[in-house]
Design a protein around this motif. Structure first.
Motif, PDB file in Angstrom:
ATOM      1  N   VAL A  81     -98.654  34.591   8.198  1.00 53.12           N
ATOM      2  CA  VAL A  81     -97.293  35.119   8.332  1.00 53.12           C
ATOM      3  C   VAL A  81     -97.285  36.642   8.208  1.00 53.12           C
ATOM      4  CG1 VAL A  81     -95.018  35.199   7.233  1.00 53.12           C
ATOM      5  CG2 VAL A  81     -96.134  33.012   7.630  1.00 53.12           C
ATOM      6  N   SER A  82     -98.021  37.172   7.240  1.00 52.97           N
ATOM      7  CA  SER A  82     -98.039  38.631   7.076  1.00 52.97           C
ATOM      8  C   SER A  82     -98.657  39.306   8.294  1.00 52.97           C
ATOM      9  CB  SER A  82     -98.776  39.025   5.789  1.00 52.97           C
ATOM     10  OG  SER A  82    -100.113  38.581   5.807  1.00 52.97           O
ATOM     11  N   LEU A  83     -99.674  38.695   8.888  1.00 52.58           N
ATOM     12  CA  LEU A  83    -100.273  39.247  10.090  1.00 52.58           C
ATOM     13  C   LEU A  83     -99.295  39.198  11.267  1.00 52.58           C
ATOM     14  CD1 LEU A  83    -102.777  40.459  11.447  1.00 52.58           C
ATOM     15  CD2 LEU A  83    -103.502  38.123  11.974  1.00 52.58           C
ATOM     16  N   MET A  84     -98.592  38.079  11.417  1.00 51.59           N
ATOM     17  CA  MET A  84     -97.593  37.971  12.492  1.00 51.59           C
ATOM     18  C   MET A  84     -96.534  39.052  12.360  1.00 51.59           C
ATOM     19  SD  MET A  84     -96.779  33.957  13.280  1.00 51.59           S
ATOM     20  CE  MET A  84     -96.330  33.495  11.624  1.00 51.59           C
ATOM     21  N   ILE A  85     -96.042  39.250  11.149  1.00 55.13           N
ATOM     22  CA  ILE A  85     -94.984  40.238  10.916  1.00 55.13           C
ATOM     23  C   ILE A  85     -95.498  41.653  11.183  1.00 55.13           C
ATOM     24  CG2 ILE A  85     -93.518  41.293   9.154  1.00 55.13           C
ATOM     25  CD1 ILE A  85     -93.318  38.440   7.905  1.00 55.13           C
ATOM     26  N   ALA A  86     -96.677  41.969  10.662  1.00 56.09           N
ATOM     27  CA  ALA A  86     -97.237  43.316  10.845  1.00 56.09           C
ATOM     28  C   ALA A  86     -97.497  43.601  12.317  1.00 56.09           C
ATOM     29  CB  ALA A  86     -98.517  43.466  10.025  1.00 56.09           C
ATOM     30  N   GLU A  87     -98.033  42.637  13.040  1.00 57.53           N
ATOM     31  CA  GLU A  87     -98.305  42.839  14.464  1.00 57.53           C
ATOM     32  C   GLU A  87     -97.007  42.962  15.265  1.00 57.53           C
ATOM     33  OE1 GLU A  87    -101.129  43.375  16.338  1.00 57.53           O
ATOM     34  OE2 GLU A  87    -102.024  43.695  14.358  1.00 57.53           O
ATOM     35  N   ARG A  88     -96.012  42.171  14.900  1.00 56.68           N
ATOM     36  CA  ARG A  88     -94.719  42.274  15.587  1.00 56.68           C
ATOM     37  C   ARG A  88     -94.082  43.639  15.336  1.00 56.68           C
ATOM     38  NH1 ARG A  88     -90.817  38.473  18.217  1.00 56.68           N
ATOM     39  NH2 ARG A  88     -88.892  39.653  18.169  1.00 56.68           N
ATOM     40  N   ALA A  89     -94.190  44.109  14.104  1.00 58.15           N
ATOM     41  CA  ALA A  89     -93.641  45.430  13.770  1.00 58.15           C
ATOM     42  C   ALA A  89     -94.372  46.527  14.549  1.00 58.15           C
ATOM     43  CB  ALA A  89     -93.754  45.681  12.274  1.00 58.15           C
ATOM     44  N   LYS A  90     -95.676  46.386  14.685  1.00 61.24           N
ATOM     45  CA  LYS A  90     -96.458  47.367  15.437  1.00 61.24           C
ATOM     46  C   LYS A  90     -96.054  47.371  16.916  1.00 61.24           C
ATOM     47  CE  LYS A  90    -101.241  48.454  16.629  1.00 61.24           C
ATOM     48  NZ  LYS A  90    -102.625  47.984  16.526  1.00 61.24           N
ATOM     49  N   ARG A  91     -95.911  46.175  17.508  1.00 63.90           N
ATOM     50  CA  ARG A  91     -95.507  46.084  18.914  1.00 63.90           C
ATOM     51  C   ARG A  91     -94.104  46.636  19.133  1.00 63.90           C
ATOM     52  NH1 ARG A  91     -97.434  40.931  18.471  1.00 63.90           N
ATOM     53  NH2 ARG A  91     -95.338  40.064  18.594  1.00 63.90           N
ATOM     54  N   SER A  92     -93.238  46.445  18.146  1.00 66.27           N
ATOM     55  CA  SER A  92     -91.854  46.921  18.259  1.00 66.27           C
ATOM     56  C   SER A  92     -91.719  48.385  17.867  1.00 66.27           C
ATOM     57  CB  SER A  92     -90.934  46.071  17.373  1.00 66.27           C
ATOM     58  OG  SER A  92     -90.983  44.723  17.756  1.00 66.27           O
ATOM     59  N   LYS A  93     -92.822  49.007  17.472  1.00 68.32           N
ATOM     60  CA  LYS A  93     -92.845  50.412  17.063  1.00 68.32           C
ATOM     61  C   LYS A  93     -91.901  50.679  15.895  1.00 68.32           C
ATOM     62  CE  LYS A  93     -94.470  51.928  21.458  1.00 68.32           C
ATOM     63  NZ  LYS A  93     -94.127  51.762  22.800  1.00 68.32           N
ATOM     64  N   VAL A  94     -91.945  49.793  14.925  1.00 64.57           N
ATOM     65  CA  VAL A  94     -91.123  49.921  13.725  1.00 64.57           C
ATOM     66  C   VAL A  94     -91.840  50.843  12.739  1.00 64.57           C
ATOM     67  CG1 VAL A  94     -90.211  48.617  11.745  1.00 64.57           C
ATOM     68  CG2 VAL A  94     -90.100  47.638  14.029  1.00 64.57           C
ATOM     69  N   ALA A  95     -91.108  51.763  12.135  1.00 63.20           N
ATOM     70  CA  ALA A  95     -91.698  52.709  11.190  1.00 63.20           C
ATOM     71  C   ALA A  95     -91.683  52.173   9.759  1.00 63.20           C
ATOM     72  CB  ALA A  95     -90.964  54.033  11.250  1.00 63.20           C
ATOM     73  N   LEU A  96     -90.722  51.297   9.443  1.00 63.17           N
ATOM     74  CA  LEU A  96     -90.584  50.773   8.091  1.00 63.17           C
ATOM     75  C   LEU A  96     -90.265  49.288   8.140  1.00 63.17           C
ATOM     76  CD1 LEU A  96     -90.160  51.134   4.963  1.00 63.17           C
ATOM     77  CD2 LEU A  96     -87.752  51.601   5.512  1.00 63.17           C
ATOM     78  N   VAL A  97     -91.028  48.512   7.399  1.00 64.24           N
ATOM     79  CA  VAL A  97     -90.756  47.076   7.244  1.00 64.24           C
ATOM     80  C   VAL A  97     -90.203  46.886   5.842  1.00 64.24           C
ATOM     81  CG1 VAL A  97     -91.775  44.778   7.063  1.00 64.24           C
ATOM     82  CG2 VAL A  97     -92.527  46.327   8.862  1.00 64.24           C
ATOM     83  N   THR A  98     -89.021  46.300   5.763  1.00 64.31           N
ATOM     84  CA  THR A  98     -88.392  46.004   4.479  1.00 64.31           C
ATOM     85  C   THR A  98     -88.324  44.493   4.316  1.00 64.31           C
ATOM     86  OG1 THR A  98     -87.041  47.983   4.698  1.00 64.31           O
ATOM     87  CG2 THR A  98     -86.351  46.383   3.059  1.00 64.31           C
ATOM     88  N   LEU A  99     -88.851  44.004   3.218  1.00 59.86           N
ATOM     89  CA  LEU A  99     -88.853  42.570   2.936  1.00 59.86           C
ATOM     90  C   LEU A  99     -87.901  42.290   1.783  1.00 59.86           C
ATOM     91  CD1 LEU A  99     -90.059  39.709   3.376  1.00 59.86           C
ATOM     92  CD2 LEU A  99     -91.798  40.331   1.692  1.00 59.86           C
ATOM     93  N   ASP A 100     -86.913  41.451   2.034  1.00 55.27           N
ATOM     94  CA  ASP A 100     -85.946  41.057   1.012  1.00 55.27           C
ATOM     95  C   ASP A 100     -86.071  39.558   0.786  1.00 55.27           C
ATOM     96  OD1 ASP A 100     -83.827  40.608  -0.670  1.00 55.27           O
ATOM     97  OD2 ASP A 100     -82.277  41.094   0.802  1.00 55.27           O
ATOM     98  N   THR A 101     -86.632  39.168  -0.352  1.00 52.98           N
ATOM     99  CA  THR A 101     -86.810  37.751  -0.679  1.00 52.98           C
ATOM    100  C   THR A 101     -85.806  37.282  -1.722  1.00 52.98           C
ATOM    101  OG1 THR A 101     -88.474  38.282  -2.352  1.00 52.98           O
ATOM    102  CG2 THR A 101     -89.263  37.810  -0.125  1.00 52.98           C
ATOM    103  N   HIS A 102     -84.772  38.070  -1.914  1.00 47.76           N
ATOM    104  CA  HIS A 102     -83.768  37.765  -2.936  1.00 47.76           C
ATOM    105  C   HIS A 102     -83.112  36.397  -2.731  1.00 47.76           C
ATOM    106  CE1 HIS A 102     -81.133  39.000  -6.186  1.00 47.76           C
ATOM    107  NE2 HIS A 102     -80.138  38.470  -5.510  1.00 47.76           N
ATOM    108  N   ASN A 103     -82.823  36.038  -1.492  1.00 43.88           N
ATOM    109  CA  ASN A 103     -82.173  34.752  -1.203  1.00 43.88           C
ATOM    110  C   ASN A 103     -83.162  33.700  -0.728  1.00 43.88           C
ATOM    111  OD1 ASN A 103     -79.584  35.600  -1.841  1.00 43.88           O
ATOM    112  ND2 ASN A 103     -79.276  36.472   0.182  1.00 43.88           N
ATOM    113  N   GLY A 104     -84.393  33.764  -1.182  1.00 45.72           N
ATOM    114  CA  GLY A 104     -85.428  32.844  -0.727  1.00 45.72           C
ATOM    115  C   GLY A 104     -85.326  31.452  -1.315  1.00 45.72           C
ATOM    116  N   THR A 105     -84.150  30.853  -1.229  1.00 46.20           N
ATOM    117  CA  THR A 105     -83.953  29.520  -1.798  1.00 46.20           C
ATOM    118  C   THR A 105     -84.422  28.413  -0.871  1.00 46.20           C
ATOM    119  OG1 THR A 105     -81.679  29.510  -0.974  1.00 46.20           O
ATOM    120  CG2 THR A 105     -82.017  30.237  -3.252  1.00 46.20           C
ATOM    121  N   PHE A 106     -84.809  28.745   0.367  1.00 45.13           N
ATOM    122  CA  PHE A 106     -85.343  27.748   1.291  1.00 45.13           C
ATOM    123  C   PHE A 106     -86.651  27.193   0.740  1.00 45.13           C
ATOM    124  CE2 PHE A 106     -87.757  26.714   5.245  1.00 45.13           C
ATOM    125  CZ  PHE A 106     -86.921  25.726   5.724  1.00 45.13           C
ATOM    126  N   MET A 107     -87.426  28.057   0.086  1.00 44.73           N
ATOM    127  CA  MET A 107     -88.667  27.671  -0.579  1.00 44.73           C
ATOM    128  C   MET A 107     -88.728  28.387  -1.924  1.00 44.73           C
ATOM    129  SD  MET A 107     -91.867  27.392   1.985  1.00 44.73           S
ATOM    130  CE  MET A 107     -91.438  28.053   3.574  1.00 44.73           C
TER     131      MET A 107
END
Length: 148
Positions: A81-107
């Protein structure tokens, strides 16, 4: 990227309003199943049951193997999952990835810190800034460890 009550992670960018959803239903069912199995084995291993020593040791060995297998499964999933996210961010030319797990009640029993740590170093390898807003900021924890 946000964790939501009805899905594992959802990624959005300011430029593209289309959401990228990671449901991860299979890993969720494995986490739930593993938790139930551990609970049932714990109930079977209670002292009052007075299992013979060999049988008890076999139970404990099976439990240890199952936990080891589950930990490897979760580690592998976090890497993927971390690799998928990092590669997607790179392809999208994103400068900052922010991860918010505050509402992570799904798991709720998911190892969020493990995913956060892996995502932080995978983003760093690609030259992308990373920030965690879940209250367990990896950079903040690294600074505390360096000063200690």
């Amino acid at each position: 990227i946000r964790a939501l009550p009805d899905s594992f992670l959802v990624a959005e960018t300011r430029d593209n309003p289309a959401r990228w959803v990671i449901n991860a239903d299979s890993i969720r069912s494995q986490i739930v199943g593993h938790g139930k199995m551990r609970q049932r084995m714990a109930e079977d291993l209670k002292y009052e049951k007075r299992w013979p020593k060999r049988r008890r040791e076999k139970f404990l060995e099976r439990l240890e193997q199952a936990c080891r297998r589950q930990n490897k499964r979760l580690e592998s999933f976090c890497h993927e999952v971390s690799l998928m996210i990092a590669e997607r961010a790179k392809r999208s030319k994103v400068a900052l990835v922010t991860l918010d797990t505050h509402n992570g009640t799904f798991m709720p029993t998911f190892p969020w810190f493990q995913l956060t740590t892996m995502l932080a170093y995978k983003c760093d390898e690609r030259g992308i800034a990373f920030k965690s807003t879940s209250g367990s900021d990896v950079t903040e924890q690294a600074e505390v460890l360096e000063t200690a």
